[in-house]
Scaffold this motif. Structure first.
Motif, PDB file in Angstrom:
ATOM      1  N   ILE A 148      11.917   0.829 -10.259  1.00 41.70           N
ATOM      2  CA  ILE A 148      10.702   0.801 -11.081  1.00 41.70           C
ATOM      3  C   ILE A 148       9.508   0.220 -10.305  1.00 41.70           C
ATOM      4  CG2 ILE A 148      11.220  -1.448 -12.116  1.00 41.70           C
ATOM      5  CD1 ILE A 148      10.088  -0.446 -14.750  1.00 41.70           C
ATOM      6  N   HIS A 149       8.363   0.836 -10.511  1.00 43.40           N
ATOM      7  CA  HIS A 149       7.151   0.369  -9.826  1.00 43.40           C
ATOM      8  C   HIS A 149       5.930   0.807 -10.609  1.00 43.40           C
ATOM      9  CE1 HIS A 149       8.470   4.238  -8.221  1.00 43.40           C
ATOM     10  NE2 HIS A 149       7.178   4.559  -8.120  1.00 43.40           N
ATOM     11  N   PHE A 150       4.869   0.031 -10.474  1.00 42.18           N
ATOM     12  CA  PHE A 150       3.588   0.331 -11.109  1.00 42.18           C
ATOM     13  C   PHE A 150       2.633   0.796 -10.018  1.00 42.18           C
ATOM     14  CE2 PHE A 150       3.904  -2.118 -15.240  1.00 42.18           C
ATOM     15  CZ  PHE A 150       5.169  -2.616 -15.059  1.00 42.18           C
ATOM     16  N   HIS A 151       2.038   1.975 -10.204  1.00 46.00           N
ATOM     17  CA  HIS A 151       0.989   2.427  -9.292  1.00 46.00           C
ATOM     18  C   HIS A 151      -0.343   1.842  -9.754  1.00 46.00           C
ATOM     19  CE1 HIS A 151       3.207   5.994  -7.481  1.00 46.00           C
ATOM     20  NE2 HIS A 151       3.924   5.811  -8.583  1.00 46.00           N
ATOM     21  N   ILE A 152      -1.134   1.324  -8.843  1.00 41.02           N
ATOM     22  CA  ILE A 152      -2.530   0.960  -9.102  1.00 41.02           C
ATOM     23  C   ILE A 152      -3.383   1.927  -8.282  1.00 41.02           C
ATOM     24  CG2 ILE A 152      -4.323  -0.807  -8.931  1.00 41.02           C
ATOM     25  CD1 ILE A 152      -2.093  -2.907  -8.750  1.00 41.02           C
TER      26      ILE A 152
ATOM     27  N   ILE B  14       3.097   4.385 -14.486  1.00 42.07           N
ATOM     28  CA  ILE B  14       4.545   4.266 -14.272  1.00 42.07           C
ATOM     29  C   ILE B  14       5.121   5.661 -14.462  1.00 42.07           C
ATOM     30  CG2 ILE B  14       6.725   3.245 -15.008  1.00 42.07           C
ATOM     31  CD1 ILE B  14       5.124   0.993 -16.346  1.00 42.07           C
ATOM     32  N   ASN B  15       5.649   6.254 -13.405  1.00 42.53           N
ATOM     33  CA  ASN B  15       6.357   7.524 -13.528  1.00 42.53           C
ATOM     34  C   ASN B  15       7.800   7.208 -13.896  1.00 42.53           C
ATOM     35  OD1 ASN B  15       4.091   9.066 -12.757  1.00 42.53           O
ATOM     36  ND2 ASN B  15       4.530   8.700 -10.595  1.00 42.53           N
ATOM     37  N   ASN B  16       8.309   7.862 -14.943  1.00 42.11           N
ATOM     38  CA  ASN B  16       9.662   7.556 -15.439  1.00 42.11           C
ATOM     39  C   ASN B  16      10.518   8.816 -15.457  1.00 42.11           C
ATOM     40  OD1 ASN B  16      11.375   5.395 -17.072  1.00 42.11           O
ATOM     41  ND2 ASN B  16      11.642   7.372 -18.048  1.00 42.11           N
TER      42      ASN B  16
ATOM     43  N   LYS C  39       0.853  -1.190   0.000  1.00 39.63           N
ATOM     44  CA  LYS C  39       0.000   0.000   0.000  1.00 39.63           C
ATOM     45  C   LYS C  39       0.891   1.243   0.000  1.00 39.63           C
ATOM     46  CE  LYS C  39      -4.094  -2.011   2.032  1.00 39.63           C
ATOM     47  NZ  LYS C  39      -5.040  -2.065   3.173  1.00 39.63           N
ATOM     48  N   ASP C  40       0.545   2.218  -0.846  1.00 42.05           N
ATOM     49  CA  ASP C  40       1.314   3.463  -0.897  1.00 42.05           C
ATOM     50  C   ASP C  40       1.130   4.233   0.422  1.00 42.05           C
ATOM     51  OD1 ASP C  40       2.503   5.319  -3.499  1.00 42.05           O
ATOM     52  OD2 ASP C  40       2.077   6.326  -1.594  1.00 42.05           O
ATOM     53  N   ILE C  41       2.238   4.758   0.935  1.00 43.40           N
ATOM     54  CA  ILE C  41       2.217   5.445   2.230  1.00 43.40           C
ATOM     55  C   ILE C  41       1.507   6.806   2.135  1.00 43.40           C
ATOM     56  CG2 ILE C  41       4.380   6.758   2.055  1.00 43.40           C
ATOM     57  CD1 ILE C  41       5.104   5.600   4.842  1.00 43.40           C
TER      58      ILE C  41
ATOM     59  N   GLN D  15       8.976  10.794 -11.193  1.00 44.65           N
ATOM     60  CA  GLN D  15       9.441   9.653 -10.399  1.00 44.65           C
ATOM     61  C   GLN D  15      10.262  10.133  -9.207  1.00 44.65           C
ATOM     62  OE1 GLN D  15      11.744   6.810 -12.645  1.00 44.65           O
ATOM     63  NE2 GLN D  15      11.860   5.359 -10.942  1.00 44.65           N
ATOM     64  N   THR D  16       9.949   9.600  -8.017  1.00 42.83           N
ATOM     65  CA  THR D  16      10.683   9.998  -6.808  1.00 42.83           C
ATOM     66  C   THR D  16      11.486   8.859  -6.184  1.00 42.83           C
ATOM     67  OG1 THR D  16       8.740   9.571  -5.421  1.00 42.83           O
ATOM     68  CG2 THR D  16       9.027  11.822  -6.233  1.00 42.83           C
ATOM     69  N   VAL D  17      11.149   7.620  -6.499  1.00 46.31           N
ATOM     70  CA  VAL D  17      11.905   6.466  -5.992  1.00 46.31           C
ATOM     71  C   VAL D  17      12.500   5.730  -7.193  1.00 46.31           C
ATOM     72  CG1 VAL D  17      11.829   4.307  -4.689  1.00 46.31           C
ATOM     73  CG2 VAL D  17      10.382   6.239  -3.978  1.00 46.31           C
TER      74      VAL D  17
HETATM   75  P1  AMP Z   1       7.016   7.685  -7.754  1.00 53.51           P
HETATM   76  O1  AMP Z   1       6.823   9.135  -7.416  1.00 53.51           O
HETATM   77  O2  AMP Z   1       6.309   7.229  -8.987  1.00 53.51           O
HETATM   78  O3  AMP Z   1       8.471   7.319  -7.740  1.00 53.51           O
HETATM   79  O4  AMP Z   1       6.298   6.880  -6.599  1.00 53.51           O
HETATM   80  C1  AMP Z   1       6.881   6.601  -5.379  1.00 53.51           C
HETATM   81  C2  AMP Z   1       5.755   6.277  -4.441  1.00 53.51           C
HETATM   82  O5  AMP Z   1       6.292   5.600  -3.321  1.00 53.51           O
HETATM   83  C3  AMP Z   1       5.005   7.503  -3.912  1.00 53.51           C
HETATM   84  O6  AMP Z   1       3.631   7.400  -4.254  1.00 53.51           O
HETATM   85  C4  AMP Z   1       5.223   7.420  -2.403  1.00 53.51           C
HETATM   86  O7  AMP Z   1       4.105   7.832  -1.663  1.00 53.51           O
HETATM   87  C5  AMP Z   1       5.541   5.956  -2.208  1.00 53.51           C
HETATM   88  N1  AMP Z   1       6.338   5.630  -1.036  1.00 53.51           N
HETATM   89  C6  AMP Z   1       7.485   6.224  -0.637  1.00 53.51           C
HETATM   90  N2  AMP Z   1       7.952   5.632   0.474  1.00 53.51           N
HETATM   91  C7  AMP Z   1       7.078   4.655   0.783  1.00 53.51           C
HETATM   92  C8  AMP Z   1       6.999   3.692   1.827  1.00 53.51           C
HETATM   93  N3  AMP Z   1       7.930   3.628   2.805  1.00 53.51           N
HETATM   94  N4  AMP Z   1       5.958   2.825   1.845  1.00 53.51           N
HETATM   95  C9  AMP Z   1       5.012   2.887   0.883  1.00 53.51           C
HETATM   96  N5  AMP Z   1       5.038   3.762  -0.136  1.00 53.51           N
HETATM   97  C10 AMP Z   1       6.051   4.646  -0.185  1.00 53.51           C
END
Ligand code: AMP
Length: 123
Positions: free
Chosen positions: A108-112, A95-97, A39-41, A103-105
């Motif tokens: 690679i990850h897929f948001h649902i 997918i934010n690239n 789950k997204d935080i 993209q902040t992390v």
């Molecule tokens: P992005 O901006 O596409 O890179 O998405 C990164 C996502 O990771 C954001 O929606 C954040 O809220 C989420 N996120 C960051 N840290 C955590 C965490 N510790 N647990 C769950 N989600 C996180």
């Protein structure tokens, strides 16, 4: 490289690798050999789940032909996790690239995103 070896600590270690290694807590809703869903935080919809490969590919633009099967698996995992979450009325997959993609992390990850009506275009 096995998926287990791929999650060992590297220079590109991110918060998601730490979650995969259970070094920091997360609300894990699905896991298999190759992927995890949490789950997204900071949820942007009533349901906001991230599907993350255990292999730490930094972003979609750095995936290669060798990741073909994994990328397919991740999309099918999105489908499975969305169904498990009860999103029978539809959902958005994002997918934010890279920097302009928001993209902040760098793993690679897929948001649902679901359980509300999505708008177009996204911001
Ligand atoms: P992005 O901006 O596409 O890179 O998405 C990164 C996502 O990771 C954001 O929606 C954040 O809220 C989420 N996120 C960051 N840290 C955590 C965490 N510790 N647990 C769950 N989600 C996180």
């Amino acid at each position: 490289m096995s998926s287990f070896a791929a999650i060992n600590k590297t220079m590109s270690d991110t918060i998601f690798s730490k979650i995969i290694r259970r070094e920091i807590p997360a609300d894990i809703v699905y896991e298999d050999e190759q992927a995890i869903a949490i789950k997204d935080i900071n949820p942007q919809a009533p349901t906001h789940i991230l599907v993350i490969p255990k292999k730490p590919i930094p972003r979609l633009s750095e995936a290669t032909e060798s990741d073909r099967d994994l990328l397919g698996h991740l999309l099918l995992t999105v489908q499975r996790v969305a169904e498990q979450a009860g999103l029978s009325n539809g959902y958005r997959v994002v997918i934010n690239n890279g920097a302009d993609g928001g993209q902040t992390v760098d793993h690679i990850h897929f948001h649902i995103l679901g359980d509300r009506q999505m708008k177009w275009p996204p911001g």
